[in-house]
Design a protein around this motif. Sequence first.
Motif, PDB file in Angstrom:
ATOM      1  N   ILE A  19       0.871  -1.179   0.000  1.00  0.00           N
ATOM      2  CA  ILE A  19       0.000   0.000   0.000  1.00  0.00           C
ATOM      3  C   ILE A  19       0.903   1.222   0.000  1.00  0.00           C
ATOM      4  N   TYR A  20       0.709   2.054  -1.006  1.00  0.00           N
ATOM      5  CA  TYR A  20       1.522   3.249  -1.176  1.00  0.00           C
ATOM      6  C   TYR A  20       0.622   4.460  -0.979  1.00  0.00           C
ATOM      7  N   LYS A  21       1.224   5.589  -0.709  1.00  0.00           N
ATOM      8  CA  LYS A  21       0.444   6.792  -0.433  1.00  0.00           C
ATOM      9  C   LYS A  21      -0.566   7.108  -1.539  1.00  0.00           C
ATOM     10  N   ASN A  22      -1.558   7.858  -1.191  1.00  0.00           N
ATOM     11  CA  ASN A  22      -2.611   8.299  -2.113  1.00  0.00           C
ATOM     12  C   ASN A  22      -3.466   7.162  -2.659  1.00  0.00           C
ATOM     13  N   GLY A  23      -3.560   6.064  -1.928  1.00  0.00           N
ATOM     14  CA  GLY A  23      -4.486   5.005  -2.313  1.00  0.00           C
ATOM     15  C   GLY A  23      -4.010   4.053  -3.389  1.00  0.00           C
ATOM     16  N   ILE A  24      -2.719   3.984  -3.623  1.00  0.00           N
ATOM     17  CA  ILE A  24      -2.181   3.035  -4.599  1.00  0.00           C
ATOM     18  C   ILE A  24      -1.918   1.719  -3.876  1.00  0.00           C
ATOM     19  N   GLN A  25      -2.485   0.637  -4.405  1.00  0.00           N
ATOM     20  CA  GLN A  25      -2.268  -0.689  -3.842  1.00  0.00           C
ATOM     21  C   GLN A  25      -1.746  -1.607  -4.943  1.00  0.00           C
ATOM     22  N   VAL A  26      -0.667  -2.299  -4.631  1.00  0.00           N
ATOM     23  CA  VAL A  26      -0.089  -3.243  -5.580  1.00  0.00           C
ATOM     24  C   VAL A  26      -0.068  -4.603  -4.897  1.00  0.00           C
ATOM     25  N   ASP A  27      -0.850  -5.540  -5.420  1.00  0.00           N
ATOM     26  CA  ASP A  27      -0.980  -6.850  -4.804  1.00  0.00           C
ATOM     27  C   ASP A  27      -0.118  -7.878  -5.532  1.00  0.00           C
ATOM     28  N   ARG A  28       0.180  -8.952  -4.825  1.00  0.00           N
ATOM     29  CA  ARG A  28       0.956 -10.082  -5.335  1.00  0.00           C
ATOM     30  C   ARG A  28       2.393  -9.695  -5.666  1.00  0.00           C
ATOM     31  N   VAL A  29       2.970  -8.844  -4.815  1.00  0.00           N
ATOM     32  CA  VAL A  29       4.365  -8.452  -4.965  1.00  0.00           C
ATOM     33  C   VAL A  29       5.221  -9.557  -4.345  1.00  0.00           C
ATOM     34  N   PRO A  30       6.171 -10.124  -5.119  1.00  0.00           N
ATOM     35  CA  PRO A  30       7.004 -11.192  -4.565  1.00  0.00           C
ATOM     36  C   PRO A  30       7.952 -10.666  -3.492  1.00  0.00           C
ATOM     37  N   ILE A  31       7.980 -11.367  -2.384  1.00  0.00           N
ATOM     38  CA  ILE A  31       8.829 -11.001  -1.259  1.00  0.00           C
ATOM     39  C   ILE A  31       9.553 -12.242  -0.743  1.00  0.00           C
ATOM     40  N   MET A  32      10.610 -12.006  -0.006  1.00  0.00           N
ATOM     41  CA  MET A  32      11.258 -13.059   0.754  1.00  0.00           C
ATOM     42  C   MET A  32      10.907 -12.779   2.209  1.00  0.00           C
ATOM     43  N   GLU A  33      10.418 -13.807   2.913  1.00  0.00           N
ATOM     44  CA  GLU A  33       9.990 -13.606   4.299  1.00  0.00           C
ATOM     45  C   GLU A  33      10.585 -14.670   5.209  1.00  0.00           C
ATOM     46  N   CYS A  34      10.875 -14.253   6.425  1.00  0.00           N
ATOM     47  CA  CYS A  34      11.434 -15.140   7.434  1.00  0.00           C
ATOM     48  C   CYS A  34      10.307 -15.588   8.357  1.00  0.00           C
ATOM     49  N   ASP A  35      10.130 -16.898   8.459  1.00  0.00           N
ATOM     50  CA  ASP A  35       9.088 -17.431   9.327  1.00  0.00           C
ATOM     51  C   ASP A  35       9.448 -17.287  10.804  1.00  0.00           C
ATOM     52  N   ASP A  36      10.726 -17.130  11.089  1.00  0.00           N
ATOM     53  CA  ASP A  36      11.159 -17.048  12.475  1.00  0.00           C
ATOM     54  C   ASP A  36      10.974 -15.647  13.056  1.00  0.00           C
ATOM     55  N   CYS A  37      11.580 -14.639  12.413  1.00  0.00           N
ATOM     56  CA  CYS A  37      11.503 -13.273  12.964  1.00  0.00           C
ATOM     57  C   CYS A  37      10.470 -12.405  12.258  1.00  0.00           C
ATOM     58  N   GLU A  38       9.813 -12.946  11.248  1.00  0.00           N
ATOM     59  CA  GLU A  38       8.756 -12.267  10.490  1.00  0.00           C
ATOM     60  C   GLU A  38       9.248 -11.068   9.684  1.00  0.00           C
ATOM     61  N   ARG A  39      10.548 -10.984   9.429  1.00  0.00           N
ATOM     62  CA  ARG A  39      11.102  -9.935   8.579  1.00  0.00           C
ATOM     63  C   ARG A  39      10.801 -10.293   7.131  1.00  0.00           C
ATOM     64  N   TYR A  40      10.563  -9.280   6.315  1.00  0.00           N
ATOM     65  CA  TYR A  40      10.358  -9.522   4.896  1.00  0.00           C
ATOM     66  C   TYR A  40      10.947  -8.383   4.085  1.00  0.00           C
ATOM     67  N   GLU A  41      11.244  -8.703   2.829  1.00  0.00           N
ATOM     68  CA  GLU A  41      11.779  -7.706   1.909  1.00  0.00           C
ATOM     69  C   GLU A  41      11.309  -8.040   0.505  1.00  0.00           C
ATOM     70  N   VAL A  42      11.099  -6.998  -0.281  1.00  0.00           N
ATOM     71  CA  VAL A  42      10.710  -7.190  -1.677  1.00  0.00           C
ATOM     72  C   VAL A  42      11.847  -7.922  -2.383  1.00  0.00           C
ATOM     73  N   LEU A  43      11.494  -8.890  -3.209  1.00  0.00           N
ATOM     74  CA  LEU A  43      12.484  -9.646  -3.969  1.00  0.00           C
ATOM     75  C   LEU A  43      13.339  -8.662  -4.763  1.00  0.00           C
ATOM     76  N   SER A  44      14.641  -8.749  -4.608  1.00  0.00           N
ATOM     77  CA  SER A  44      15.534  -7.754  -5.205  1.00  0.00           C
ATOM     78  C   SER A  44      15.406  -7.674  -6.729  1.00  0.00           C
ATOM     79  N   ALA A  45      15.077  -8.785  -7.380  1.00  0.00           N
ATOM     80  CA  ALA A  45      14.975  -8.798  -8.848  1.00  0.00           C
ATOM     81  C   ALA A  45      13.810  -7.962  -9.374  1.00  0.00           C
ATOM     82  N   VAL A  46      12.827  -7.641  -8.523  1.00  0.00           N
ATOM     83  CA  VAL A  46      11.676  -6.849  -8.981  1.00  0.00           C
ATOM     84  C   VAL A  46      11.553  -5.510  -8.259  1.00  0.00           C
TER      85      VAL A  46
END
Length: 146
Positions: A19-46
Amino acid sequence: MRKLCRCGHRMSLGFRLVIYKNGIQVDRVPIMECDDCERYEVLSAVKSDLLDLLFQLEEQGETGLILFPEVNELADVLYGLFTDPMLEADLNEAMLVTSCEERINLLLDLYGCAQKSNDKNWMNEITVRLATLSNFVSKRQFSGAK
C-alpha cells in the motif's frame, strides 16, 4: 529459492500487498519472508520495477488496486509457479530459471508475430517484458545459481 535472513534463519518466497500513499495498492508483490523473525523484503529482482511503477502511478494520479504479475513478467512467472498445486512446496532456482527461459521463448515467438504485423507498440511492449526476464536469467546463470 533460498536466502538467509539477518537472524540466520531461512527466508522463503511469498507475496504481499503493498500500500503506497494516495491510495495506490499493488498486490501479489514477490517477497522473501522469514518465518522465524517475520522480517520480509521485496524480492531484489523486482524491487526497481516496483518502485518505478509506484512513482509512475503517483505521477499520473492513479489510485486503486494493481496486480503486480499483470505488469511484471518475472512476478507473473513466480506467481504461476508459487500457486501451481502440482509443484512441491519448495520452489527451487532451477525450476524458476527453466520457467523464465520457457517464457522468454514464448515472448520471442510473440515478438516475431508483432514484427510480421509491423506493430511497433506491441514490439516495444514485448521488448520490455523480455528485458525483465533476460536480466534475471543472465544474472542467475553468471552467478552459478542455476
